[in-house]
Design a protein around this motif. Structure first.
Motif, PDB file in Angstrom:
ATOM      1  N   ARG A 158       0.827  -1.200   0.000  1.00 29.54           N
ATOM      2  CA  ARG A 158       0.000   0.000   0.000  1.00 29.54           C
ATOM      3  C   ARG A 158       0.866   1.257   0.000  1.00 29.54           C
ATOM      4  N   VAL A 159       1.953   1.253   0.776  1.00 30.76           N
ATOM      5  CA  VAL A 159       2.844   2.418   0.818  1.00 30.76           C
ATOM      6  C   VAL A 159       3.498   2.630  -0.546  1.00 30.76           C
ATOM      7  N   ALA A 160       3.984   1.547  -1.162  1.00 30.57           N
ATOM      8  CA  ALA A 160       4.627   1.675  -2.472  1.00 30.57           C
ATOM      9  C   ALA A 160       3.654   2.184  -3.525  1.00 30.57           C
ATOM     10  N   ARG A 161       2.445   1.661  -3.511  1.00 31.47           N
ATOM     11  CA  ARG A 161       1.449   2.103  -4.497  1.00 31.47           C
ATOM     12  C   ARG A 161       1.028   3.552  -4.239  1.00 31.47           C
ATOM     13  N   TRP A 162       0.907   3.934  -2.960  1.00 35.06           N
ATOM     14  CA  TRP A 162       0.520   5.303  -2.628  1.00 35.06           C
ATOM     15  C   TRP A 162       1.572   6.304  -3.087  1.00 35.06           C
ATOM     16  N   VAL A 163       2.849   5.972  -2.878  1.00 37.92           N
ATOM     17  CA  VAL A 163       3.927   6.871  -3.303  1.00 37.92           C
ATOM     18  C   VAL A 163       3.940   7.003  -4.819  1.00 37.92           C
ATOM     19  N   LEU A 164       3.802   5.888  -5.539  1.00 38.37           N
ATOM     20  CA  LEU A 164       3.854   5.944  -7.006  1.00 38.37           C
ATOM     21  C   LEU A 164       2.666   6.732  -7.571  1.00 38.37           C
ATOM     22  N   GLU A 165       1.481   6.526  -7.009  1.00 37.97           N
ATOM     23  CA  GLU A 165       0.310   7.258  -7.513  1.00 37.97           C
ATOM     24  C   GLU A 165       0.414   8.751  -7.211  1.00 37.97           C
ATOM     25  N   ASN A 166       1.050   9.114  -6.106  1.00 38.67           N
ATOM     26  CA  ASN A 166       1.238  10.532  -5.806  1.00 38.67           C
ATOM     27  C   ASN A 166       2.291  11.169  -6.699  1.00 38.67           C
ATOM     28  N   LEU A 167       3.271  10.400  -7.127  1.00 41.37           N
ATOM     29  CA  LEU A 167       4.239  10.939  -8.093  1.00 41.37           C
ATOM     30  C   LEU A 167       3.589  11.153  -9.450  1.00 41.37           C
ATOM     31  N   ILE A 168       2.623  10.283  -9.796  1.00 43.27           N
ATOM     32  CA  ILE A 168       1.850  10.489 -11.029  1.00 43.27           C
ATOM     33  C   ILE A 168       0.824  11.603 -10.829  1.00 43.27           C
ATOM     34  N   ASN A 169       0.473  11.882  -9.576  1.00 44.97           N
ATOM     35  CA  ASN A 169      -0.548  12.883  -9.207  1.00 44.97           C
ATOM     36  C   ASN A 169      -1.909  12.481  -9.774  1.00 44.97           C
ATOM     37  N   VAL A 170      -2.338  11.279  -9.361  1.00 42.66           N
ATOM     38  CA  VAL A 170      -3.570  10.703  -9.890  1.00 42.66           C
ATOM     39  C   VAL A 170      -4.788  11.557  -9.560  1.00 42.66           C
ATOM     40  N   GLY A 171      -4.800  12.242  -8.447  1.00 40.66           N
ATOM     41  CA  GLY A 171      -5.989  12.979  -8.053  1.00 40.66           C
ATOM     42  C   GLY A 171      -6.267  14.243  -8.837  1.00 40.66           C
ATOM     43  N   SER A 172      -5.303  14.754  -9.605  1.00 35.61           N
ATOM     44  CA  SER A 172      -5.505  16.005 -10.334  1.00 35.61           C
ATOM     45  C   SER A 172      -6.107  15.735 -11.705  1.00 35.61           C
ATOM     46  N   VAL A 173      -6.582  16.817 -12.364  1.00 36.78           N
ATOM     47  CA  VAL A 173      -7.225  16.665 -13.665  1.00 36.78           C
ATOM     48  C   VAL A 173      -6.199  16.343 -14.742  1.00 36.78           C
ATOM     49  N   ASP A 174      -5.125  17.150 -14.813  1.00 39.49           N
ATOM     50  CA  ASP A 174      -4.103  16.932 -15.840  1.00 39.49           C
ATOM     51  C   ASP A 174      -2.935  16.095 -15.350  1.00 39.49           C
ATOM     52  N   ARG A 175      -3.023  15.596 -14.101  1.00 39.70           N
ATOM     53  CA  ARG A 175      -1.984  14.758 -13.513  1.00 39.70           C
ATOM     54  C   ARG A 175      -0.624  15.448 -13.558  1.00 39.70           C
ATOM     55  N   GLY A 176      -0.610  16.699 -13.163  1.00 35.49           N
ATOM     56  CA  GLY A 176       0.620  17.470 -13.117  1.00 35.49           C
ATOM     57  C   GLY A 176       0.678  18.283 -11.843  1.00 35.49           C
ATOM     58  N   PHE A 177       1.850  18.893 -11.603  1.00 31.69           N
ATOM     59  CA  PHE A 177       2.068  19.735 -10.436  1.00 31.69           C
ATOM     60  C   PHE A 177       2.202  21.179 -10.898  1.00 31.69           C
ATOM     61  N   ARG A 178       1.904  22.106 -10.028  1.00 36.36           N
ATOM     62  CA  ARG A 178       2.024  23.528 -10.329  1.00 36.36           C
ATOM     63  C   ARG A 178       2.657  24.236  -9.141  1.00 36.36           C
ATOM     64  N   ALA A 179       3.643  25.055  -9.434  1.00 40.82           N
ATOM     65  CA  ALA A 179       4.297  25.878  -8.426  1.00 40.82           C
ATOM     66  C   ALA A 179       4.238  27.328  -8.883  1.00 40.82           C
ATOM     67  N   VAL A 180       4.191  28.246  -7.934  1.00 40.28           N
ATOM     68  CA  VAL A 180       4.144  29.670  -8.220  1.00 40.28           C
ATOM     69  C   VAL A 180       5.448  30.295  -7.735  1.00 40.28           C
ATOM     70  N   TYR A 181       6.107  31.024  -8.603  1.00 40.04           N
ATOM     71  CA  TYR A 181       7.332  31.718  -8.234  1.00 40.04           C
ATOM     72  C   TYR A 181       7.272  33.134  -8.792  1.00 40.04           C
ATOM     73  N   GLY A 182       8.151  33.992  -8.329  1.00 39.26           N
ATOM     74  CA  GLY A 182       8.129  35.388  -8.727  1.00 39.26           C
ATOM     75  C   GLY A 182       9.397  35.803  -9.423  1.00 39.26           C
ATOM     76  N   THR A 183       9.259  36.673 -10.407  1.00 40.83           N
ATOM     77  CA  THR A 183      10.397  37.264 -11.101  1.00 40.83           C
ATOM     78  C   THR A 183      10.131  38.763 -11.251  1.00 40.83           C
ATOM     79  N   PHE A 184      11.170  39.484 -11.643  1.00 43.30           N
ATOM     80  CA  PHE A 184      11.055  40.910 -11.877  1.00 43.30           C
ATOM     81  C   PHE A 184      10.974  41.161 -13.369  1.00 43.30           C
ATOM     82  N   GLY A 185      10.007  41.989 -13.778  1.00 47.25           N
ATOM     83  CA  GLY A 185       9.853  42.333 -15.182  1.00 47.25           C
ATOM     84  C   GLY A 185      10.837  43.410 -15.605  1.00 47.25           C
ATOM     85  N   ALA A 186      10.682  43.841 -16.865  1.00 47.18           N
ATOM     86  CA  ALA A 186      11.587  44.856 -17.410  1.00 47.18           C
ATOM     87  C   ALA A 186      11.427  46.191 -16.692  1.00 47.18           C
TER      88      ALA A 186
END
Length: 518
Positions: A110-138
């Motif tokens: 169960r632990v192995a399957r849980w880790v693998l499914e979370n790396l695939i991100n099964v619960g999301s719509v596009d099965r991807g991760f999103r992070a927000v970061y900041g930069t300075f414009g021109a």
């Protein structure tokens, strides 16, 4: 961090402080480090969320299991195929069991399957991760940006199977870098490997060899994605400069690395045979297997590189000369609007309801989540104007008249072509008569006659037209000082209005008989 917290320096004239935005190079380096940090966030999140599992799972180091899963998928996948989901879970269980040997095997699975499914991100719509970061414009303003990435993705395989493949971000998590140039990283890793072997540091050499193998996998992934995009659409890939340059560089790289790896393999075998300590011998034997796998992957990559050019030419021929899909066109006026206008609203609405129900396409239902439902129910209704928002007054500009022919010339041409249905004429005679009226008129007459060479008979028939202009080529050559080609026979044909009424009566009778039989 906001724009107000940027570094300030005193102004040389006034002594006041003004914000100083970081340079482009510094800001790009910061963004790269933030992306690298974001790629490791899903692994740390596993240890933070393991408390949500039903049971006592605090003894498991989930990030270690996740790194092992990424490692297994990366080394198991091949150029054309990937790793099997159940096989990866089975190979992860011994590592999970080593962290808690007293726990049952079902919990380890169960632990192995849980880790693998979370790396695939099964619960999301596009099965991807999103992070927000900041930069300075021109302009020095602080801008927040989204960074979307995946670690392990599911790809379709032959026979309806689904394979697992690691992404570039996952490989970068393994080697501790982000967006590194594949070629330079591969060369640096193998030079480092050769130096470590020559100094006898086989433990560090094994780590360098594994990093070199990860870079080889990443290089093959770049080529595989280019070929997959080519199979879908050759126009989506730059086969004029980018891909040929990449193939030539990759072939030179593979040839150079092949010679380099064979020399490294010779030195490792020598170190293995001359070693007296069992640990030294074991690490040397593991290094031999890793470098052999690198040579195998480079050989496979070379064969795919040599097949890339013929594959592009074959796909170009297939996609360029493919037979277009035949689709029956819909005449909204003749097939829908004209038959419905004489009908009463009660009967016409049933037809229009059926047409628009099938013509609007699928409707995506909203995702039902408790949070969204509560927010929707508790949001107060907005006050709206009875007639809606005020529409701005459009600024209309008169379109300049750029037509070559005037309305009078069009009327004169149509008058010339208003022929009796039983008296067709030659195009040469019509052009000569038009030239006597107006020097520009023959061009308009010729244009209308050529257009009549392929008249839209079906459309005119459905729309209830009474007559139709046609032009026929009987092989006679046009004798005219300004125009060449065929001397068309131009005439007018009367459409059978009575025949149209009869056809509609037969269709209605057949429809009633079919309804009685049902």
């Amino acid at each position: 961090m906001t724009a107000s917290t940027a570094e300030t320096v005193p102004h040389p004239n006034t002594g006041s402080s003004r914000p100083v935005a970081p340079g482009p190079a510094a800001d790009e380096g910061l963004a790269r480090r933030l992306k690298a940090l974001a790629c490791t966030a899903p692994l740390h999140d596993l240890d933070a969320r393991k408390a949500n599992l039903a049971g006592e799972y605090s003894t498991y180091a989930m990030a270690e299991v996740a790194l092992a899963a990424i490692d297994l998928v990366t080394l198991t996948m091949d150029f054309d195929t990937g790793a099997d989901h159940d096989q990866i879970v089975a190979r992860l269980q011994p590592r999970v069991a080593a962290q808690a040997p007293g726990r049952p095997a079902e919990e380890h699975e169960r632990v192995a399957r849980w880790v693998l499914e979370n790396l695939i991100n099964v619960g999301s719509v596009d099965r991807g991760f999103r992070a927000v970061y900041g930069t300075f414009g021109a302009d020095g303003a602080y801008v927040r940006r989204d960074y979307d990435f995946k670690l392990i993705e599911e790809v379709p395989g032959p026979g309806g199977t689904v394979y697992l493949r690691t992404t570039d971000e996952a490989v970068n998590v393994l080697v501790g870098a982000l967006d590194t140039d594949v070629t330079s990283a591969q060369i640096a890793a193998e030079v480092k490997l050769e130096v470590l072997i020559s100094r006898g540091r086989l433990a560090d050499a094994q780590l360098a060899a594994e990093q070199a193998r990860y870079r080889t996998v990443q290089y093959a992934e770049t080529l595989r994605r280019a070929l997959e995009a080519t199979r879908r659409d050759v126009r989506a890939v730059d086969w004029l400069r980018a891909v040929p340059d990449m193939i030539n560089e990759a072939l030179d790289h593979v040839a150079d690395r092949y010679r380099h790896e064979n020399a490294i393999l010779t030195n490792i075998r020598k170190a293995r045979d001359e070693a007296t300590e069992p640990e030294h011998k074991r690490r040397a034997a593991e290094l031999v297997d890793i470098v052999k796998d690198c040579i195998r992957r480079h050989t496979q990559l070379q064969s795919r590189l040599l097949e890339a050019g013929p594959l592009f030419r074959a796909e170009q021929d297939r996609q360029a000369f493919a037979t277009p899909v035949a689709r029956a066109g819909l005449d909204l006026y003749g097939q829908l609007l004209a038959p419905l206008l004489p009908l009463p609203v009660e009967r016409a609405s049933r037809v229009t309801d059926a047409f628009f129900a099938h013509g609007t396409g699928l409707r995506t239902p909203p995702a039902v989540r408790v949070g969204d439902l509560i927010e929707t129910l508790l949001t107060p209704p907005l006050e709206r104007e009875h007639l809606g928002a005020e529409m701005p007054e459009p600024d209309l500009i008169a379109t300049p008249e750029d037509s070559r022919f005037s309305e009078a010339q069009l009327e004169a041409a149509l008058e010339l072509l208003d022929l009796p249905h039983d008296a067709p004429r030659r195009l040469s005679g019509l052009l000569a008569e038009a030239r006597r009226r107006d020097p520009e008129l023959p061009y308009l007459v010729a244009l209308l006659a050529v257009h009549a060479a392929s008249p839209p008979v079906g459309t005119a028939y459905r729309q209830g037209e009474q007559r139709l202009l046609f032009a026929v080529d009987d092989g006679a050559e046009l004798d005219d000082p300004e125009f060449g080609g065929a001397d068309l026979i131009v005439g007018a044909a009367l459409l059978d209005a009575a025949g149209m009424a009869l056809d509609r009566t037969v269709e209605n009778t057949a429809g009633k008989d079919e309804g009685h039989r049902e």
